[in-house]
Design a protein around this motif. Structure first.
Motif, mmCIF file in Angstrom:
data_model
loop_
_atom_site.group_PDB
_atom_site.id
_atom_site.type_symbol
_atom_site.label_atom_id
_atom_site.label_comp_id
_atom_site.label_asym_id
_atom_site.label_seq_id
_atom_site.Cartn_x
_atom_site.Cartn_y
_atom_site.Cartn_z
ATOM 1 N N TYR A 162 0.645 -1.200 -0.057
ATOM 2 C CA TYR A 162 -0.047 0.069 0.091
ATOM 3 C C TYR A 162 0.862 1.257 0.015
ATOM 4 O O TYR A 162 0.649 2.241 -0.732
ATOM 5 C CB TYR A 162 -0.790 -0.034 1.203
ATOM 6 N N GLU A 163 1.917 1.377 0.797
ATOM 7 C CA GLU A 163 2.923 2.313 1.113
ATOM 8 C C GLU A 163 3.558 2.554 -0.422
ATOM 9 O O GLU A 163 3.442 3.900 -0.854
ATOM 10 C CB GLU A 163 3.803 2.286 2.135
ATOM 11 N N GLY A 164 3.979 1.583 -0.921
ATOM 12 C CA GLY A 164 4.661 1.712 -2.150
ATOM 13 C C GLY A 164 3.781 2.404 -3.307
ATOM 14 O O GLY A 164 4.277 3.069 -4.130
ATOM 15 N N ALA A 165 2.650 1.760 -3.390
ATOM 16 C CA ALA A 165 1.526 2.204 -4.239
ATOM 17 C C ALA A 165 1.320 3.541 -4.375
ATOM 18 O O ALA A 165 1.203 4.198 -5.140
ATOM 19 C CB ALA A 165 0.085 1.413 -4.303
ATOM 20 N N VAL A 166 1.189 4.222 -3.125
ATOM 21 C CA VAL A 166 0.898 5.716 -2.704
ATOM 22 C C VAL A 166 2.154 6.447 -3.272
ATOM 23 O O VAL A 166 2.119 7.359 -4.119
ATOM 24 C CB VAL A 166 0.665 5.739 -1.403
ATOM 25 N N VAL A 167 3.309 5.744 -2.911
ATOM 26 C CA VAL A 167 4.609 6.591 -3.368
ATOM 27 C C VAL A 167 4.798 6.665 -5.001
ATOM 28 O O VAL A 167 5.142 7.562 -5.597
ATOM 29 C CB VAL A 167 5.808 6.097 -2.515
ATOM 30 N N LEU A 168 4.718 5.358 -5.391
ATOM 31 C CA LEU A 168 4.912 5.174 -6.833
ATOM 32 C C LEU A 168 3.903 5.992 -7.877
ATOM 33 O O LEU A 168 4.089 6.458 -8.473
ATOM 34 C CB LEU A 168 5.037 3.887 -7.245
ATOM 35 N N GLY A 169 2.522 5.786 -7.147
ATOM 36 C CA GLY A 169 1.485 6.497 -7.862
ATOM 37 C C GLY A 169 1.544 8.095 -7.860
ATOM 38 O O GLY A 169 1.573 8.859 -8.949
ATOM 39 N N SER A 170 2.346 8.484 -6.796
ATOM 40 C CA SER A 170 2.440 10.173 -6.725
ATOM 41 C C SER A 170 3.349 10.381 -7.728
ATOM 42 O O SER A 170 3.487 11.470 -8.317
ATOM 43 C CB SER A 170 2.785 10.551 -5.202
ATOM 44 N N LEU A 171 4.474 9.751 -7.730
ATOM 45 C CA LEU A 171 5.705 9.749 -8.544
ATOM 46 C C LEU A 171 5.467 9.842 -10.100
ATOM 47 O O LEU A 171 5.924 10.729 -10.745
ATOM 48 C CB LEU A 171 6.892 8.897 -8.058
ATOM 49 N N PHE A 172 4.853 8.866 -10.293
ATOM 50 C CA PHE A 172 4.258 8.547 -11.743
ATOM 51 C C PHE A 172 3.290 9.525 -12.263
ATOM 52 O O PHE A 172 3.613 10.391 -13.246
ATOM 53 C CB PHE A 172 3.530 7.277 -11.766
#
Length: 140
Positions: free
Chosen positions: A50-60
């Motif tokens: 979940y944490e990775g998805a939030v970070v990667l989604g924000s970055l992408f």
């Protein structure tokens, strides 16, 4: 003169990015959105995902907006992105309703209880002015 305007734009951009980024992180941390999501779905083992998805989604999506990338997807993909965005905003709104007293607590901790109205007005006017600058294309 051109160099000074570029430096001013860089300063405003970096300052705005730091403010928005730290505000979003603080918002997610204070509201415990990710742990609450894991608790609700009984999936504590996937909390790092979940944490990775939030970070990667924000970055992408930041990079997509910054570099004006476009994607040739099928028209119904808009609905898929809309569902994901709606889920994210819904989780944030639900978490916010539980912790609606964040600003008074913050003002009390930093000793600004008597200036609470000024703090709120600064946030409101900052948002309005920033939105108008973006929508009207003042800095383009």
């Amino acid at each position: 003169m051109a160099m000074l305007s570029w430096l001013l734009l860089i300063f405003i951009g970096v300052g705005g990015g730091i403010a928005v980024g730290s505000g979003m992180v603080a918002f997610l941390v204070v509201l415990d959105v990710i742990p609450r999501l894991a608790q609700t779905t009984k999936s504590y083992r996937q909390i790092r995902w979940y944490e990775g998805a939030v970070v990667l989604g924000s970055l992408f999506f930041t990079l997509t907006d910054f570099f004006d990338w476009s994607y040739g997807l099928f028209p119904m993909s808009t609905a898929l992105f809309g569902v994901f965005a709606g889920c994210f905003v819904g989780m944030l709104a639900a978490a916010l309703t539980e912790v609606i007293n964040v600003l008074p607590i913050l003002a009390k901790r930093i000793g600004m209880e008597s200036y609470m109205i000024w703090l709120l007005m600064a946030m409101v006017f900052g948002k309005v002015i920033g939105s108008l600058i973006d929508w009207l294309g003042v800095l383009e």
